[in-house]
Motif scaffolding. Structure first.
Motif, PDB file in Angstrom:
ATOM      1  N   GLU A  75       0.825  -1.223   0.000  1.00  0.00           N
ATOM      2  CA  GLU A  75       0.000   0.000   0.000  1.00  0.00           C
ATOM      3  C   GLU A  75       0.853   1.266   0.000  1.00  0.00           C
ATOM      4  O   GLU A  75       0.471   2.278  -0.608  1.00  0.00           O
ATOM      5  CB  GLU A  75      -0.918   0.024   1.239  1.00  0.00           C
ATOM      6  N   ALA A  76       1.981   1.208   0.678  1.00  0.00           N
ATOM      7  CA  ALA A  76       2.818   2.414   0.795  1.00  0.00           C
ATOM      8  C   ALA A  76       3.846   2.542  -0.324  1.00  0.00           C
ATOM      9  O   ALA A  76       4.540   3.557  -0.412  1.00  0.00           O
ATOM     10  CB  ALA A  76       3.534   2.395   2.142  1.00  0.00           C
ATOM     11  N   ASP A  77       3.943   1.545  -1.175  1.00  0.00           N
ATOM     12  CA  ASP A  77       5.018   1.506  -2.179  1.00  0.00           C
ATOM     13  C   ASP A  77       4.591   2.258  -3.458  1.00  0.00           C
ATOM     14  O   ASP A  77       3.715   1.792  -4.187  1.00  0.00           O
ATOM     15  CB  ASP A  77       5.325   0.034  -2.495  1.00  0.00           C
ATOM     16  N   PRO A  78       5.252   3.387  -3.752  1.00  0.00           N
ATOM     17  CA  PRO A  78       4.859   4.151  -4.946  1.00  0.00           C
ATOM     18  C   PRO A  78       5.172   3.425  -6.250  1.00  0.00           C
ATOM     19  O   PRO A  78       4.624   3.760  -7.296  1.00  0.00           O
ATOM     20  CB  PRO A  78       5.674   5.442  -4.829  1.00  0.00           C
ATOM     21  N   ASN A  79       6.048   2.439  -6.172  1.00  0.00           N
ATOM     22  CA  ASN A  79       6.384   1.692  -7.387  1.00  0.00           C
ATOM     23  C   ASN A  79       5.425   0.545  -7.669  1.00  0.00           C
ATOM     24  O   ASN A  79       5.518  -0.121  -8.696  1.00  0.00           O
ATOM     25  CB  ASN A  79       7.817   1.142  -7.287  1.00  0.00           C
ATOM     26  N   ASN A  80       4.543   0.304  -6.745  1.00  0.00           N
ATOM     27  CA  ASN A  80       3.516  -0.710  -6.961  1.00  0.00           C
ATOM     28  C   ASN A  80       2.257   0.008  -7.452  1.00  0.00           C
ATOM     29  O   ASN A  80       1.596   0.716  -6.699  1.00  0.00           O
ATOM     30  CB  ASN A  80       3.250  -1.453  -5.648  1.00  0.00           C
ATOM     31  N   HIS A  81       1.931  -0.195  -8.707  1.00  0.00           N
ATOM     32  CA  HIS A  81       0.818   0.550  -9.317  1.00  0.00           C
ATOM     33  C   HIS A  81      -0.514  -0.179  -9.223  1.00  0.00           C
ATOM     34  O   HIS A  81      -1.447   0.121  -9.961  1.00  0.00           O
ATOM     35  CB  HIS A  81       1.143   0.840 -10.782  1.00  0.00           C
TER      36      HIS A  81
END
Ligand code: SD4
Length: 333
Positions: A75-81
């Motif tokens: 949820e917090a990972d900006p690289n996970n779209h």
């Protein structure tokens, strides 16, 4: 009963795979023990989420705390779209999040179409713990989150905004299967992979969590299976738990995760139950089923886990006290 749960594999199914060289597997029996926790989750990125969940499980914490902590990682990972912050937006550029959580006492909470909050899973948990309701949606969910101290944030990262603007050029809604390993391709393709996580703690109790930004470039207000108890997630502490990833509309129609748990109640193994749920989707519309992906992941009370998908490419991650693996689910096609 063994005091430690192991990943045990029959020689025919000796297909547990490390990060590289994933293989399919036939079945994955595990010795049952109330003293040896386990956590499983959808897709490769479940590995990092499992590692976080494991900190709670290993220190004797509850499966409920573990799954919440675990899914907060993607949820917090900006690289996970596909989950939370950095998720691809709807067709109007709004990042709208769906999440639900369920514990060992049939307690459950969900948020749908929630905007501006990085951790929808924690809001879902608060819905469960602090309200007489199960589901809050849209503005009401946001209001509830803000009243409970969550910060309003912009979840649309420059990278996701760029992908959305690229998509706008053609504005063609075309879900693509098994997107997670293709997300870095410039301009697409566009689809989403949800994290569904299931855990058994040292007391032998089960909980689950499911969180997603839903299908990329969906219609405004669209809600998928992921925040719907029984569709994207179901936990029955006497039997087991299940979760799903893929085209949510297909999962909702068969109330997929509840179906998988009920099939386990009637004696099917987790893998066989997931397979039967997939077959229901095929039966409804065999032609359409060939064009989309749905995967189910399940675990029973004994810690035996299994998965099955429509198409090749559905992976899941598993961790217990000794092993940490990414596995390929078997599939219809
Ligand atoms: C949804 N089930 O919103 C989610 C998306 C997903 O792999 O899981 N994609 O329909």
């Amino acid at each position: 009963m063994s005091t430690r749960r192991k990943f045990l594999f029959s020689s025919a199914a000796a297909s547990i795979a490390a990060l590289a060289g994933k293989k399919s597997f036939a079945s994955l029996p595990a010795a049952a023990s109330k003293n040896d926790p386990i956590v499983i989750s959808t897709w490769d990125f479940g590995k990092e989420a499992n590692a976080e969940a494991w900190k709670t499980l290993a220190s004797g914490g509850s499966a409920l705390d573990a799954v919440e902590a675990g899914v907060k990682i993607p949820e917090a990972d900006p690289n996970n779209h596909t989950v939370g912050y950095g998720g691809y937006p709807d067709r109007e550029g709004h990042v709208t999040l769906d999440a639900c959580i369920m514990d060992m006492q049939y307690r459950c909470g969900a948020v749908m179409c929630l905007e501006h909050i990085k951790h929808p899973i924690s809001v879902a948990r608060l819905v469960m713990e602090k309200t007489p309701h199960v589901q809050l949606a849209g503005d009401g969910a946001l209001q509830f989150a803000l009243e409970n101290g969550f910060q309003k944030e912009n979840l649309l990262t420059p990278e996701s905004e760029k992908a959305w603007k690229e998509w706008l050029k053609e504005s063609k809604y075309a879900p693509v299967m098994n997107i997670e390993n293709q997300l870095k391709l410039p301009g697409g393709p566009y689809n989403h992979d949800t994290i569904g996580m299931l855990a058994i703690d040292a007391r032998g109790d089960l909980s689950g969590a499911c969180t997603t930004s839903g299908m990329a470039f969906k219609m405004r207000g669209r809600v998928g299976d992921s925040p719907i108890i029984g569709a994207g997630l179901y936990v029955d502490n006497e039997i087991g738990a299940a979760t799903s990833s893929g085209v949510g509309e297909e999962v909702i129609r068969i109330v997929g995760s509840h179906l998988v748990v009920e099939l386990m109640r009637h004696g099917l193994s987790p893998r066989a139950a997931c397979k039967e749920a997939v077959e229901r989707i095929v039966k409804r519309n065999p032609v359409k089923a060939k064009t989309l992906q749905v995967g189910f992941l399940a675990i029973n009370k004994k810690g035996v886990f299994g998965a099955y998908a429509l198409q090749k490419g559905f992976t899941f991650s598993v961790k217990n006290g000794r092993e940490e693996k990414i596995l390929h689910a078997d599939s219809k096609w």
